[in-house]
Scaffold this motif. Sequence first.
Motif, PDB file in Angstrom:
ATOM      1  N   ILE A  10       1.238  -1.311  -0.179  1.00 26.78           N
ATOM      2  CA  ILE A  10       0.087   0.101  -0.307  1.00 26.78           C
ATOM      3  C   ILE A  10       0.447   1.263  -0.074  1.00 26.78           C
ATOM      4  N   ASP A  11       1.831   1.068   0.311  1.00 18.39           N
ATOM      5  CA  ASP A  11       2.658   2.313   1.044  1.00 18.39           C
ATOM      6  C   ASP A  11       3.523   2.950  -0.546  1.00 18.39           C
ATOM      7  N   LEU A  61      -6.798  -4.286  -1.373  1.00 19.97           N
ATOM      8  CA  LEU A  61      -5.233  -3.410  -1.060  1.00 19.97           C
ATOM      9  C   LEU A  61      -6.369  -2.071  -1.095  1.00 19.97           C
ATOM     10  N   MET A  62      -6.661  -2.127  -2.685  1.00 20.04           N
ATOM     11  CA  MET A  62      -7.723  -0.856  -2.703  1.00 20.04           C
ATOM     12  C   MET A  62      -8.764  -0.603  -1.732  1.00 20.04           C
ATOM     13  N   LEU A  63      -9.463  -1.465  -1.417  1.00 20.58           N
ATOM     14  CA  LEU A  63     -10.920  -0.880  -0.124  1.00 20.58           C
ATOM     15  C   LEU A  63      -9.847  -0.532   0.877  1.00 20.58           C
ATOM     16  N   GLN A  64      -8.890  -0.887   1.503  1.00 20.97           N
ATOM     17  CA  GLN A  64      -7.937  -0.661   2.886  1.00 20.97           C
ATOM     18  C   GLN A  64      -7.606   0.444   2.482  1.00 20.97           C
ATOM     19  N   GLY A 118     -16.220  14.278  -6.459  1.00 23.14           N
ATOM     20  CA  GLY A 118     -15.821  13.108  -6.464  1.00 23.14           C
ATOM     21  C   GLY A 118     -14.403  13.389  -7.124  1.00 23.14           C
ATOM     22  N   THR A 119     -13.231  13.291  -6.295  1.00 16.76           N
ATOM     23  CA  THR A 119     -11.961  12.909  -6.538  1.00 16.76           C
ATOM     24  C   THR A 119     -10.746  11.633  -6.964  1.00 16.76           C
ATOM     25  N   HIS A 120     -11.502  11.343  -6.458  1.00 19.74           N
ATOM     26  CA  HIS A 120     -10.636   9.776  -6.448  1.00 19.74           C
ATOM     27  C   HIS A 120     -12.103   8.853  -7.058  1.00 19.74           C
ATOM     28  N   LEU A 121     -11.691   7.376  -7.928  1.00 18.47           N
ATOM     29  CA  LEU A 121     -12.287   6.743  -8.960  1.00 18.47           C
ATOM     30  C   LEU A 121     -11.178   5.717  -8.854  1.00 18.47           C
ATOM     31  N   PHE A 122     -12.301   4.061  -8.171  1.00 15.56           N
ATOM     32  CA  PHE A 122     -11.145   3.383  -7.382  1.00 15.56           C
ATOM     33  C   PHE A 122     -12.341   1.766  -8.287  1.00 15.56           C
ATOM     34  N   VAL A 123     -11.577   1.954 -10.133  1.00 16.39           N
ATOM     35  CA  VAL A 123     -12.321   0.566 -10.853  1.00 16.39           C
ATOM     36  C   VAL A 123     -11.600  -0.579 -10.874  1.00 16.39           C
ATOM     37  N   ASP A 124     -12.528  -1.631  -9.809  1.00 19.78           N
ATOM     38  CA  ASP A 124     -12.209  -2.684  -9.459  1.00 19.78           C
ATOM     39  C   ASP A 124     -12.474  -3.941 -10.697  1.00 19.78           C
ATOM     40  N   GLU A 139      -8.559  16.900 -13.586  1.00 21.73           N
ATOM     41  CA  GLU A 139      -9.137  16.996 -11.788  1.00 21.73           C
ATOM     42  C   GLU A 139      -9.302  15.330 -10.974  1.00 21.73           C
ATOM     43  N   LEU A 140      -9.645  13.957 -12.190  1.00 18.92           N
ATOM     44  CA  LEU A 140     -10.216  12.328 -11.437  1.00 18.92           C
ATOM     45  C   LEU A 140      -8.633  11.621 -11.298  1.00 18.92           C
ATOM     46  N   ARG A 141      -8.837  11.459 -10.066  1.00 19.39           N
ATOM     47  CA  ARG A 141      -7.518  10.573 -10.314  1.00 19.39           C
ATOM     48  C   ARG A 141      -8.168   8.933 -10.516  1.00 19.39           C
ATOM     49  N   VAL A 142      -7.664   8.201 -11.326  1.00 19.20           N
ATOM     50  CA  VAL A 142      -8.604   6.806 -11.740  1.00 19.20           C
ATOM     51  C   VAL A 142      -7.853   5.701 -11.500  1.00 19.20           C
ATOM     52  N   VAL A 143      -7.525   4.989 -10.456  1.00 23.39           N
ATOM     53  CA  VAL A 143      -7.268   3.995 -10.143  1.00 23.39           C
ATOM     54  C   VAL A 143      -8.230   2.200 -11.091  1.00 23.39           C
ATOM     55  N   ALA A 144      -7.282   1.725 -11.171  1.00 23.28           N
ATOM     56  CA  ALA A 144      -8.399   0.268 -11.504  1.00 23.28           C
ATOM     57  C   ALA A 144      -7.051  -0.798 -11.881  1.00 23.28           C
ATOM     58  N   SER A 145      -7.870  -1.773 -11.325  1.00 20.86           N
ATOM     59  CA  SER A 145      -7.405  -2.714 -11.285  1.00 20.86           C
ATOM     60  C   SER A 145      -7.392  -4.279 -11.828  1.00 20.86           C
ATOM     61  N   GLY A 146      -6.766  -4.982 -12.131  1.00 23.22           N
ATOM     62  CA  GLY A 146      -7.239  -5.855 -13.499  1.00 23.22           C
ATOM     63  C   GLY A 146      -6.589  -7.361 -13.483  1.00 23.22           C
ATOM     64  N   SER A 147      -6.880  -8.463 -14.074  1.00 22.63           N
ATOM     65  CA  SER A 147      -5.476  -9.742 -14.534  1.00 22.63           C
ATOM     66  C   SER A 147      -4.417  -9.140 -14.313  1.00 22.63           C
ATOM     67  N   SER A 148      -3.692 -10.078 -14.175  1.00 24.39           N
ATOM     68  CA  SER A 148      -2.551  -9.861 -13.800  1.00 24.39           C
ATOM     69  C   SER A 148      -1.587 -10.194 -16.009  1.00 24.39           C
ATOM     70  N   ILE A 149      -2.811 -10.677 -17.012  1.00 28.86           N
ATOM     71  CA  ILE A 149      -2.647 -10.741 -18.114  1.00 28.86           C
ATOM     72  C   ILE A 149      -2.918  -9.950 -18.811  1.00 28.86           C
ATOM     73  N   LEU A 150      -3.556  -9.024 -18.351  1.00 35.28           N
ATOM     74  CA  LEU A 150      -4.139  -7.300 -18.933  1.00 35.28           C
ATOM     75  C   LEU A 150      -2.952  -6.765 -19.845  1.00 35.28           C
ATOM     76  N   ASP A 151      -2.801  -6.181 -20.741  1.00 33.33           N
ATOM     77  CA  ASP A 151      -1.788  -5.150 -21.183  1.00 33.33           C
ATOM     78  C   ASP A 151      -2.320  -4.223 -21.545  1.00 33.33           C
ATOM     79  N   ILE A 152      -2.017  -3.229 -21.413  1.00 32.36           N
ATOM     80  CA  ILE A 152      -2.158  -1.832 -21.789  1.00 32.36           C
ATOM     81  C   ILE A 152      -2.294  -1.561 -22.771  1.00 32.36           C
ATOM     82  N   GLN A 153      -1.221  -1.919 -23.412  1.00 30.79           N
ATOM     83  CA  GLN A 153      -1.127  -1.477 -24.741  1.00 30.79           C
ATOM     84  C   GLN A 153      -1.454  -1.782 -26.024  1.00 30.79           C
ATOM     85  N   LYS A 154      -2.628  -3.190 -24.835  1.00 30.76           N
ATOM     86  CA  LYS A 154      -3.255  -3.500 -26.763  1.00 30.76           C
ATOM     87  C   LYS A 154      -4.751  -3.465 -26.348  1.00 30.76           C
ATOM     88  N   GLY A 155      -5.014  -2.242 -25.703  1.00 33.17           N
ATOM     89  CA  GLY A 155      -6.729  -2.035 -25.876  1.00 33.17           C
ATOM     90  C   GLY A 155      -6.364  -0.881 -27.592  1.00 33.17           C
TER      91      GLY A 155
END
Length: 333
Positions: free
Chosen positions: A24-25, A47-50, A89-95, A116-132
């Motif tokens: 977390i830190d 982790l995100m909810l904590q 809202g300032t932060h959006l957490f997307v599971d 102004e919105l900070r976005v945290v997204a979680s996903g499968s380890s397979i996810l390739d952010i270059q392939k979307g």
Amino acid sequence: MDQIYIEYKETLAALKPRFRRDFIDEIDWEESLLFILGSRGVGKTTLMLQYIKEKFGTSSTALYISMDDLSLSNYTLLDLAKRHAQNGGTHLFVDEIHKYNNWSQELKNIRDKIKELRVVASGSSILDIQKGNADLSRRSVVYTLHGLSFREYLNIELKLNLPIISLTDIVSNHEIIVPQLLEQFKPLQHFATYLKYGYFPFYLEGIKNYHHKLGNVLNVVLEQDMALIEGVDLTKIPKIRKLIYLLSTQVPYQPNITKLAEALETDRITLLNYLNSLQKASVLTLVRLNGKLYTQLTKPDKIFLQNTNLLYLSQSNVNIGTLMETFFANQIG
């Protein structure tokens, strides 16, 4: 939106974690867009909810949503982000971001249009952010969450606060480090249990059904994540299961790809693609020697299951050499 906020607050109130991970830190939560990727079951949601609970409490400036929630079907991700920002809202957490079809394009739009919105997204380890549909590699920061290390497991079980010790320090200063650690605990007393049950945090729910749950996790990875993200044909999943079984019951060795492909009744290129997909999915670890040039179609020098707990899905007595090599590859990987 009111109902979405109500359900979010209920989810947050129900959170009662038994431990806090140092990871977390390590995260810079103020990045405009960051991804937390990892295998199923390693604790990304917790982790995100904590973090939300620690940082925002009951404030509505943060919002957590999961893209496998049917109640969100009438909204686009961009629409949810706009409405949250309009509500202060300032932060959006997307599971489970990989469950949303147009995730990359809409995350790009959110970053460009709602700065102004900070976005945290979680996903499968397979996810390739270059392939979307939109390449987010230059617009985001990616963190990978792994299962519990032996150190983390000991901290949970014995309520210790053992620090991270690098391999370099262990090799150079083991004569000093080992006696200090032995004053606090006996490693071998807990080691065998960790190897069998301790990698995934859901062991805390009880070990009686642990391997049954782990088998379910593996099935979801194969039947959903690999099919959805890697495009693996569902009719080929039995062959991939057989591949995992063959690898789990053999002592790690330099693989003969041709013979392994023959055993699966497939071709060499398809087998190498399966191996690489399984590594992305955190099911396998492919070890390659330094100094060599590798591509996806180059065979690995050694193949391990990603963690020792997976070895016990196919057998009750695991070769001790296999356990030790798999443990070492996992802990330093």
